[in-house]
Design an enzyme around this catalytic site. Structure first.
Site, short mmCIF file in Angstrom:
data_model
loop_
_atom_site.label_atom_id
_atom_site.label_comp_id
_atom_site.label_asym_id
_atom_site.label_seq_id
_atom_site.Cartn_x
_atom_site.Cartn_y
_atom_site.Cartn_z
N GLN A 150 -9.46 -5.79 11.50
CA GLN A 150 -8.86 -4.78 10.62
C GLN A 150 -9.49 -3.41 10.83
O GLN A 150 -9.63 -2.62 9.90
CB GLN A 150 -8.95 -5.22 9.14
CG GLN A 150 -8.08 -6.46 8.87
CD GLN A 150 -7.81 -6.70 7.41
OE1 GLN A 150 -8.63 -6.43 6.57
NE2 GLN A 150 -6.63 -7.26 7.13
N MET A 185 24.54 8.40 3.17
CA MET A 185 24.43 9.70 3.84
C MET A 185 24.67 9.57 5.33
O MET A 185 25.35 10.40 5.94
CB MET A 185 23.05 10.33 3.56
CG MET A 185 22.93 11.76 4.04
SD MET A 185 24.18 12.86 3.32
CE MET A 185 23.28 13.52 1.92
N GLU A 238 0.81 -1.22 0.00
CA GLU A 238 0.00 0.00 0.00
C GLU A 238 0.84 1.27 0.00
O GLU A 238 0.46 2.29 -0.56
CB GLU A 238 -0.94 0.02 1.21
CG GLU A 238 -2.11 -0.96 1.09
CD GLU A 238 -1.82 -2.33 1.68
OE1 GLU A 238 -0.64 -2.61 2.00
OE2 GLU A 238 -2.77 -3.11 1.83
#
Lengths: 565, 156
Positions: A113, A474, A50
């Site tokens: 859910q 980084m 998602e």
């Protein structure tokens, strides 16, 4: 016309002229997926996560300038989407995210859910809705698209309980919204604009400070006109790369933590900052008390809350960048004396000659900066570039020759690793005629690497150029500079076989260690209709420079880092 | 910059989540809430929220701007010339001197509003600073419970 709530959602997507949406089905959203199955007006791309669905919708929005749409189910479907929503929120990207929710009767019972989606997303959406009745659904959908794209754009969540998508009711998609409490101001106050014009005419060292708002407003052309007419030099933020165009002689470069010397010095010495849709982010300003210390500030922004949030503003102008500049230009046209700023331009040119943006190229190993410059030569204007987050992102922002707005797509505000690949998929769906390249690192690409399958299945041929230094680069750089080289959890020596990984999922892979191989791989990847991984072995300890150490003043840049052997 | 006390009125659409949006904004951005009251406005679909907060000039400006930015917000008033009132209820044990409590409450625009078998309840409505004084004075009568109502204000 009578229809189900699920059909209403599809009809709204069609009415809003969205051609491609991205999502992932699940229990609470199944009614809507059933309607998606039955219709032919828009395409649905099934991502494999998602989060990727929201980033893809985000990339679609950034490349096309339109609202992106993502669809997810309740609970974990929604929580997976949160990072994508927050990414869009921080960069002001117009999205409508539709999430399923448990039926109304189950809300508040800790149902299967069930999660409080509006509660969780309240602080990372421009606005959100939990739909409470079928009657309000058409209005909510209309408002969601309107709020997402108007004013300062941003993501809007519409959380729809399952029983509402199953219920049948009368559908009329409203032709306009009625939101008396929400009236964005586009026009800009005329008196303030006049005062700002006067300040520009009286300044000696004015500087255009261009932010992502210029991209969102579609103002690139008129920003260039303003610069051209006044001959005022310009700096761009990470979010506005491409607005001025890389070849523009008035463009000094990008400013901020990894900005070039001339840009940061220009900001430090200017007497008038003309901020166009920028928000004085800490990665841009460095130490606030030293930022543009000698300058008055004109701040044009559509969001009044951005104005005077961090620095005092002398000429606040709330409005759309494009509209405000359209009013500003006639006030300056016959008045502005471009030679007035000549000394200033000369100073800045000397700064640029003193410390141009450079790197030490090598014949033994590929330097990441070379790879990006070379990419610019090979595809240049023809490509849309997305990126993930880290060193590769900064090198891309520094060295790629961006010619136009919407060409550079990255997660600037939130700094979301894993953004680049799914965003590239969305961008390619929005603008299929362009080559879409994700410049990424060996850390970032593994966050959302599952999208290889999405890209292969839907034949979305984006190219991932992995600048591979076997480090979380980084963080490693900060550890080198500020943590006595204690490389805590940043060594990524253990790696997958990238070529095989890409090919296992139906893509194509290239391992690149020389410049010749780089050229060959890029050229071949462009003509393939497959998703590609170009794994580029780069100099392992290369640093992003210049660098303003966190919290330091912009003019205190580390220009080089001597590595003891 | 010096922190100042500010009373801010917010007129919002009276809809689900709206109070959470307002209070959530304060929590997320680290602003202070000293008191917050909310009630529907008569004959409208709106609610009036009164917030007492503290912050320097820049923070107060951000608070009003951020409040205004919320989609259901109609109006944000940063009060300058206002009438400001707060209510407080105090429960005392019945053994305390009723006449003293009565006089004390009256001195602060209130009185005794309820008397039971074991307790007496006094009520006062006055300016916040006077309510504070009243509470201090009431402490010598061994209050069992003190409930403050939060500030409401109206611009003059």
């Amino acid at each position: 016309m009578k229809m189900s709530g699920a059909q209403m959602i599809c009809e709204a997507i069609i009415a809003e002229d969205v051609k491609t949406i991205f999502g992932y089905p699940g229990g609470a959203i199944m009614n809507v997926y059933d309607e998606i199955y039955k219709q032919k007006k828009f395409e649905h791309i099934l991502t494999r996560h998602e989060q990727a669905a929201v980033h893809a919708a985000d990339g679609y929005a950034r490349a096309s300038g339109k609202v992106g749409v993502a669809m997810v189910t309740s609970g974990p479907g929604f929580t997976n989407a949160v990072t994508g929503i927050a990414t869009a929120y921080t960069d002001s990207i117009p999205l409508v995210v539709i999430s399923g929710q448990v039926p109304l009767s189950l809300i508040g019972t800790d149902g299967f859910q069930e999660i409080d989606a509006v509660g969780i997303s309240r602080s990372c959406t421009k606005h959100n809705y939990l739909v409470r009745s079928l009657e309000e659904l058409p209005r909510v959908l209309k408002e969601a698209f309107y709020i997402a794209r108007s004013g300062r754009p941003g993501p809007v969540l519409v959380d729809v309980p399952k029983d509402i998508t199953g219920e049948i009711g009368e559908f009329v998609y409203p032709s306009e919204v009625n939101l008396p409490s929400y009236k964005p101001n586009y026009k800009g106050n005329n008196r303030q604009i006049q005062k700002a014009a006067k300040a520009i005419l009286e300044a000696k060292k004015p500087l255009l400070y261009i932010g992502g708002g210029a991209v969102l407003s579609g103002a690139a052309q008129i920003v260039r006109e303003l610069a051209e007419m006044t001959q005022i030099p310009a700096v761009e933020t990470l979010m506005s790369r491409g607005v001025m165009g890389a070849k523009n002689p008035l463009l000094l470069g990008m400013l901020g933590m990894h900005g070039n010397y001339a840009s940061n010095m220009a900001m430090s010495e200017t007497d008038l900052v003309i901020s166009l849709g920028a928000r004085f982010d800490d990665r841009v300003t460095g130490k606030l008390s030293e930022f543009a210390k000698y300058a008055d500030v004109i701040h044009v922004d559509i969001d009044p809350a951005n104005i005077a949030k961090l620095v005092d503003v002398d000429y606040p102008i709330v409005g759309d960048i494009k509209t405000v500049i359209e009013k500003l230009i006639p006030l300056l046209k016959n008045e502005v004396k471009t030679e007035r700023y000549q000394v200033w331009r000369d100073i800045l040119n000397r700064y640029n000659e003193l410390h141009p943006l450079l790197y030490n190229d090598s014949d033994e190993v590929i330097k990441p900066q070379w790879a990006i410059e070379r990419l610019g030569e090979l595809v240049g204007e023809q490509a849309i570039i997305t990126s993930d987050v880290g060193q590769h992102q900064m090198w891309a922002a520094q060295f790629y020759p961006f010619d136009r707005p919407n060409q550079w797509i990255n997660s600037g505000g939130l700094g979301t690793m894993g953004f680049g690949f799914p965003a590239a998929l969305g961008a390619k769906k929005a603008v299929p005629e362009k080559t879409v390249i994700n410049i990424t690192g060996d850390g970032s690409i593994l966050m959302n690497v599952q999208e290889l399958v999405t890209a292969a299945e839907h034949k979305i041929p984006v190219i991932n150029v992995i600048l591979n230094n076997h480090f979380l680069g980084m963080v490693r750089q900060w550890q080198t500079f500020f943590y006595d080289k204690r490389y805590s959890e940043t060594d990524l020596s253990y790696q997958p076989n990238w070529k095989m990984l890409a090919e296992a999922c139906g893509g194509i892979g290239y391992d690149v260690t020389t410049k010749e191989e780089f050229d060959a791989a890029i050229k071949d990847a462009i003509v393939q209709d497959k998703v590609a991984f170009v794994n580029v072995a780069i100099a392992r300890l290369e640093n992003v420079l210049p660098m303003v150490p966190s919290g330091g003043a912009l003019y205190n840049m580390l220009l080089e880092h001597k590595e003891e052997k | 910059m010096e922190a100042v006390r500010r009373v801010i009125s917010v007129v919002v659409l009276n809809e689900a989540q709206v109070l959470a949006r307002v209070s959530g904004l304060f929590a997320a951005r680290g602003y202070n809430i000293e008191s917050l009251t909310v009630a529907p406005m008569p004959d409208t679909d709106m609610s009036h929220i009164t917030i007492v907060t503290k912050g320097n000039k820049r923070v107060i400006e951000q608070i009003t701007k951020q409040l205004h930015k919320l989609i259901p917000t109609f109006k944000v008033i940063e009060h300058e010339e206002m009438v400001e009132k707060e209510m407080v209820l105090i429960k005392f044990p019945i053994e305390q001197s009723l006449s003293d409590i009565q006089v004390l409450c009256e001195a602060y625009n209130g009185g005794i509003v309820n008397v039971g078998e074991n307790m007496v309840i006094g009520m006062v409505t006055d300016e916040p600073v006077r309510v504070k004084h009243f509470i201090e004075a009431a402490k010598r009568y061994s209050p069992m419970e003190i409930v403050r109502g939060g500030v409401v204000a109206i611009e003059r």
